[in-house]
Design a protein around this motif. Structure first.
Motif, PDB file in Angstrom:
ATOM      1  N   SER A 100     -16.672  -3.469   4.706  1.00 57.45           N
ATOM      2  CA  SER A 100     -17.244  -5.151   4.606  1.00 57.45           C
ATOM      3  C   SER A 100     -16.061  -6.121   3.718  1.00 57.45           C
ATOM      4  O   SER A 100     -15.706  -7.694   4.119  1.00 57.45           O
ATOM      5  CB  SER A 100     -18.244  -5.670   3.787  1.00 57.45           C
ATOM      6  N   VAL A 101     -15.237  -5.717   3.119  1.00 56.49           N
ATOM      7  CA  VAL A 101     -14.029  -6.248   2.676  1.00 56.49           C
ATOM      8  C   VAL A 101     -12.924  -4.807   2.208  1.00 56.49           C
ATOM      9  O   VAL A 101     -13.000  -3.656   2.126  1.00 56.49           O
ATOM     10  CB  VAL A 101     -14.348  -6.481   1.288  1.00 56.49           C
ATOM     11  N   GLN A 102     -11.877  -5.723   2.540  1.00 64.49           N
ATOM     12  CA  GLN A 102     -10.723  -5.397   2.433  1.00 64.49           C
ATOM     13  C   GLN A 102      -9.411  -5.791   1.431  1.00 64.49           C
ATOM     14  O   GLN A 102      -9.230  -6.515   2.886  1.00 64.49           O
ATOM     15  CB  GLN A 102      -9.959  -4.282   3.679  1.00 64.49           C
ATOM     16  N   ILE A 103      -9.259  -5.562   0.889  1.00 63.42           N
ATOM     17  CA  ILE A 103      -7.811  -6.866  -0.163  1.00 63.42           C
ATOM     18  C   ILE A 103      -7.006  -5.161  -0.749  1.00 63.42           C
ATOM     19  O   ILE A 103      -6.690  -4.145  -0.976  1.00 63.42           O
ATOM     20  CB  ILE A 103      -8.825  -7.124  -1.604  1.00 63.42           C
ATOM     21  N   LEU A 104      -5.493  -5.829  -0.297  1.00 57.19           N
ATOM     22  CA  LEU A 104      -4.383  -4.624  -0.607  1.00 57.19           C
ATOM     23  C   LEU A 104      -3.355  -6.132  -1.279  1.00 57.19           C
ATOM     24  O   LEU A 104      -3.363  -7.011  -1.345  1.00 57.19           O
ATOM     25  CB  LEU A 104      -4.041  -5.375   0.747  1.00 57.19           C
ATOM     26  N   GLU A 105      -3.169  -4.811  -2.433  1.00 60.35           N
ATOM     27  CA  GLU A 105      -2.391  -5.947  -3.806  1.00 60.35           C
ATOM     28  C   GLU A 105      -1.183  -5.223  -3.818  1.00 60.35           C
ATOM     29  O   GLU A 105      -1.483  -4.223  -4.025  1.00 60.35           O
ATOM     30  CB  GLU A 105      -3.032  -6.216  -4.714  1.00 60.35           C
ATOM     31  N   PHE A 106      -0.446  -6.190  -3.856  1.00 64.95           N
ATOM     32  CA  PHE A 106       1.040  -5.860  -4.352  1.00 64.95           C
ATOM     33  C   PHE A 106       1.140  -6.053  -5.833  1.00 64.95           C
ATOM     34  O   PHE A 106       1.744  -7.698  -5.447  1.00 64.95           O
ATOM     35  CB  PHE A 106       2.024  -5.461  -2.925  1.00 64.95           C
ATOM     36  N   GLU A 107       1.853  -5.023  -6.727  1.00 71.50           N
ATOM     37  CA  GLU A 107       2.723  -5.895  -8.132  1.00 71.50           C
ATOM     38  C   GLU A 107       3.393  -5.146  -7.829  1.00 71.50           C
ATOM     39  O   GLU A 107       3.621  -3.683  -8.177  1.00 71.50           O
ATOM     40  CB  GLU A 107       1.502  -5.045  -8.961  1.00 71.50           C
ATOM     41  N   ILE A 108       4.536  -5.923  -9.041  1.00 69.75           N
ATOM     42  CA  ILE A 108       6.053  -5.163  -9.018  1.00 69.75           C
ATOM     43  C   ILE A 108       5.490  -5.169 -10.582  1.00 69.75           C
ATOM     44  O   ILE A 108       6.259  -6.504 -11.078  1.00 69.75           O
ATOM     45  CB  ILE A 108       7.909  -6.169  -8.478  1.00 69.75           C
ATOM     46  N   ILE A 109       6.382  -4.160 -11.019  1.00 69.00           N
ATOM     47  CA  ILE A 109       6.019  -4.199 -12.392  1.00 69.00           C
ATOM     48  C   ILE A 109       7.945  -3.895 -13.291  1.00 69.00           C
ATOM     49  O   ILE A 109       8.204  -2.663 -12.870  1.00 69.00           O
ATOM     50  CB  ILE A 109       5.285  -2.218 -13.240  1.00 69.00           C
ATOM     51  N   GLU A 110       8.248  -4.384 -14.079  1.00 70.69           N
ATOM     52  CA  GLU A 110       9.678  -4.266 -14.436  1.00 70.69           C
ATOM     53  C   GLU A 110       9.167  -3.015 -16.247  1.00 70.69           C
ATOM     54  O   GLU A 110       8.747  -3.413 -16.259  1.00 70.69           O
ATOM     55  CB  GLU A 110      10.522  -5.418 -15.450  1.00 70.69           C
ATOM     56  N   LYS A 111      10.822  -1.913 -15.254  1.00 68.04           N
ATOM     57  CA  LYS A 111      10.444  -1.658 -15.760  1.00 68.04           C
ATOM     58  C   LYS A 111      11.868  -0.996 -17.138  1.00 68.04           C
ATOM     59  O   LYS A 111      11.478  -1.008 -18.502  1.00 68.04           O
ATOM     60  CB  LYS A 111      10.541   0.029 -14.835  1.00 68.04           C
ATOM     61  N   SER A 112      12.685  -1.466 -16.462  1.00 67.24           N
ATOM     62  CA  SER A 112      13.840  -1.965 -17.411  1.00 67.24           C
ATOM     63  C   SER A 112      14.612  -2.152 -17.001  1.00 67.24           C
ATOM     64  O   SER A 112      13.824  -2.693 -15.461  1.00 67.24           O
ATOM     65  CB  SER A 112      14.635  -0.591 -17.556  1.00 67.24           C
TER      66      SER A 112
END
Length: 157
Positions: A100-112
């Motif tokens: 019934s629901v489909q959500i896609l999330e991209f998160e860019i996390i700084e490592k260095s």
């Protein structure tokens, strides 16, 4: 429709590229261009149905073989501070087989300074009458997109 609990599938991939460069690829329409160039074995075409890449943009991805199936999504979050892009599925993929629901999330996390993590999360809910079939979104397709973006970012860095 009764409230359904969201299930989550999360993957993280480290990339030897600055978070700012990775985010530049993921925000707006950069990923669509990459899909058109590099993932022709999975996607026949990408099409912007509405918008310019910001919140409210609607895109349609058509899978190979031609016309076999497609997935349409709407950009719902574009957060430059947190480097988060979220899309909500409108039709296709998991929605076509009982979600019934489909959500896609991209998160860019700084490592260095020169490395980052691309975190992709698919959140979905299954309609009660389809619970027994346990439909799931195509995480392999998301993984292919992320792997392709990793190669692209590392080659250009």
């Amino acid at each position: 429709m009764g409230s359904q609990e969201l299930k989550h599938i999360t993957k993280e991939l480290e990339v030897n590229a600055p978070a700012s460069e990775a985010w530049e690829l993921y925000r707006k329409l950069g990923l669509l261009k990459l899909i058109d160039l590099k993932l022709t074995n999975i996607f026949q075409s990408t099409e912007v149905l509405k918008g310019d890449g910001g919140v409210g943009t609607v895109v349609k991805l058509t899978f190979v073989p031609a016309g076999n199936s497609s997935y349409t999504e709407k950009f719902t979050v574009m957060d430059d501070q947190r480097r988060v892009k979220e899309t909500k599925g409108l039709e296709g993929d998991c929605l076509a087989i009982g979600c019934s629901v489909q959500i896609l999330e991209f998160e860019i996390i700084e490592k260095s300074q020169n490395s980052s993590i691309i975190k992709s999360t698919i959140s979905y809910a299954v309609k009660e009458e389809f619970q027994a079939k346990d439909p799931k979104p195509s995480i392999q397709i998301v993984e292919a997109i992320v792997q392709s973006s990793k190669k692209f970012l590392e080659r250009n860095n």
